[in-house]
Design a protein around this motif. Structure first.
Motif, PDB file in Angstrom:
ATOM      1  N   MET A   1     -95.374 -26.116  33.755  1.00  0.00           N
ATOM      2  CA  MET A   1     -94.774 -26.871  34.829  1.00  0.00           C
ATOM      3  C   MET A   1     -95.512 -28.196  35.000  1.00  0.00           C
ATOM      4  O   MET A   1     -96.685 -28.308  34.692  1.00  0.00           O
ATOM      5  CB  MET A   1     -94.825 -26.078  36.130  1.00  0.00           C
ATOM      6  CG  MET A   1     -93.876 -24.936  36.170  1.00  0.00           C
ATOM      7  SD  MET A   1     -93.719 -24.291  37.825  1.00  0.00           S
ATOM      8  CE  MET A   1     -93.121 -22.683  37.400  1.00  0.00           C
ATOM      9  N   LYS A   2     -94.786 -29.140  35.518  1.00  0.00           N
ATOM     10  CA  LYS A   2     -95.361 -30.461  35.707  1.00  0.00           C
ATOM     11  C   LYS A   2     -96.412 -30.459  36.811  1.00  0.00           C
ATOM     12  O   LYS A   2     -96.424 -29.613  37.690  1.00  0.00           O
ATOM     13  CB  LYS A   2     -94.246 -31.443  36.055  1.00  0.00           C
ATOM     14  CG  LYS A   2     -93.305 -31.695  34.918  1.00  0.00           C
ATOM     15  CD  LYS A   2     -92.082 -32.513  35.299  1.00  0.00           C
ATOM     16  CE  LYS A   2     -92.371 -33.661  36.198  1.00  0.00           C
ATOM     17  NZ  LYS A   2     -91.227 -34.513  36.479  1.00  0.00           N
ATOM     18  N   THR A   5     -95.062 -30.501  40.293  1.00  0.00           N
ATOM     19  CA  THR A   5     -94.552 -29.193  40.705  1.00  0.00           C
ATOM     20  C   THR A   5     -95.698 -28.305  41.167  1.00  0.00           C
ATOM     21  O   THR A   5     -95.564 -27.585  42.158  1.00  0.00           O
ATOM     22  CB  THR A   5     -93.770 -28.529  39.554  1.00  0.00           C
ATOM     23  OG1 THR A   5     -92.696 -29.396  39.179  1.00  0.00           O
ATOM     24  CG2 THR A   5     -93.227 -27.188  39.966  1.00  0.00           C
ATOM     25  N   LYS A 136     -88.938 -30.370  46.052  1.00  0.00           N
ATOM     26  CA  LYS A 136     -88.851 -31.133  44.804  1.00  0.00           C
ATOM     27  C   LYS A 136     -87.979 -32.385  44.935  1.00  0.00           C
ATOM     28  O   LYS A 136     -88.419 -33.495  44.609  1.00  0.00           O
ATOM     29  CB  LYS A 136     -88.317 -30.224  43.681  1.00  0.00           C
ATOM     30  CG  LYS A 136     -88.114 -30.907  42.353  1.00  0.00           C
ATOM     31  CD  LYS A 136     -89.419 -31.225  41.704  1.00  0.00           C
ATOM     32  CE  LYS A 136     -89.178 -31.847  40.334  1.00  0.00           C
ATOM     33  NZ  LYS A 136     -90.321 -32.614  39.903  1.00  0.00           N
ATOM     34  N   GLU A 160     -85.942 -29.169  36.502  1.00  0.00           N
ATOM     35  CA  GLU A 160     -87.124 -28.560  37.118  1.00  0.00           C
ATOM     36  C   GLU A 160     -86.745 -27.849  38.422  1.00  0.00           C
ATOM     37  O   GLU A 160     -87.200 -26.750  38.695  1.00  0.00           O
ATOM     38  CB  GLU A 160     -88.197 -29.627  37.377  1.00  0.00           C
ATOM     39  CG  GLU A 160     -89.512 -29.090  37.871  1.00  0.00           C
ATOM     40  CD  GLU A 160     -90.348 -28.423  36.791  1.00  0.00           C
ATOM     41  OE1 GLU A 160     -91.328 -27.750  37.163  1.00  0.00           O
ATOM     42  OE2 GLU A 160     -90.050 -28.559  35.596  1.00  0.00           O
TER      43      GLU A 160
END
Length: 191
Positions: A1-2, A5, A136, A160
């Motif tokens: 995951m980024k 995030t 998000k 995402e």
């Protein structure tokens, strides 16, 4: 995951934790009549009955109820720029804190952990991840408004978001299976 995030997951976790603390502090001066029996002894049954009455035992009831929460956490944040997600995380934390304090008051933390842990291992992360999904889109819009990115919502941002929503739904599905079987058996053995 980024990395972004992960930050949103941290914020969601923090809000749930803060809500739990608020629930504990709100419970300090609160003792219901059902908690103390006619002999002045503390009774564990209200905790069990509050969490595990007949209506709340089926897989479908548990899953649909938790699905509503996850969808409100995820999509409510999009509709209210994170406001519903924030409020829902705090309120769910408050409920958890009240249950914890009730168990502490009743002198039966073992019952609390036995009744929460089996399915909570999946349900709580599911809610935290849904909270991250709810933050998000507002987060990405804010980044755009602050000129930290060129597009409001990129295809990667949308992917995402839906990935987070999907993961949270899978987690609460597993939690509902466990709660309607294993946790139910534990609750019956504690009665």
């Amino acid at each position: 995951m980024k990395r972004n995030t992960n930050r949103l997951i941290f914020v969601s976790s923090l809000l749930l934790f803060v809500g739990s603390l608020v629930g504990i502090f709100l419970s300090f001066d609160y003792i219901t009549n059902e908690t103390i029996n006619k002999h002045g002894e503390i009774n564990v049954m209200p905790l069990l009955e509050k969490e595990f009455n007949e209506e709340k035992l089926s897989f479908s009831y548990i899953f649909v109820n938790n699905l509503r929460v996850v969808l409100l956490l995820s999509f409510g944040g999009v509709l209210t720029f994170g406001g519903l997600t924030f409020l829902n995380l705090i309120l769910n934390g408050i409920n958890l804190g009240i249950l914890f304090y009730d168990s502490l008051l009743l002198g039966d933390l073992k019952a609390f952990f036995l009744l929460i842990f089996p399915h909570g291992v999946f349900e709580i992360p599911g809610m935290i991840i849904a909270g991250a999904a709810g933050f998000k889109i507002p987060y990405e819009v804010l980044r755009f408004a602050l000129s930290k990115k060129e597009e409001i919502i990129t295809e990667e941002d949308a992917k995402e978001f839906f990935k987070l929503v999907s993961i949270s739904i899978v987690l609460i599905f597993i939690a509902a299976l466990i709660e309607s079987t294993i946790t139910l058996k534990i609750a019956e053995s504690l009665r």
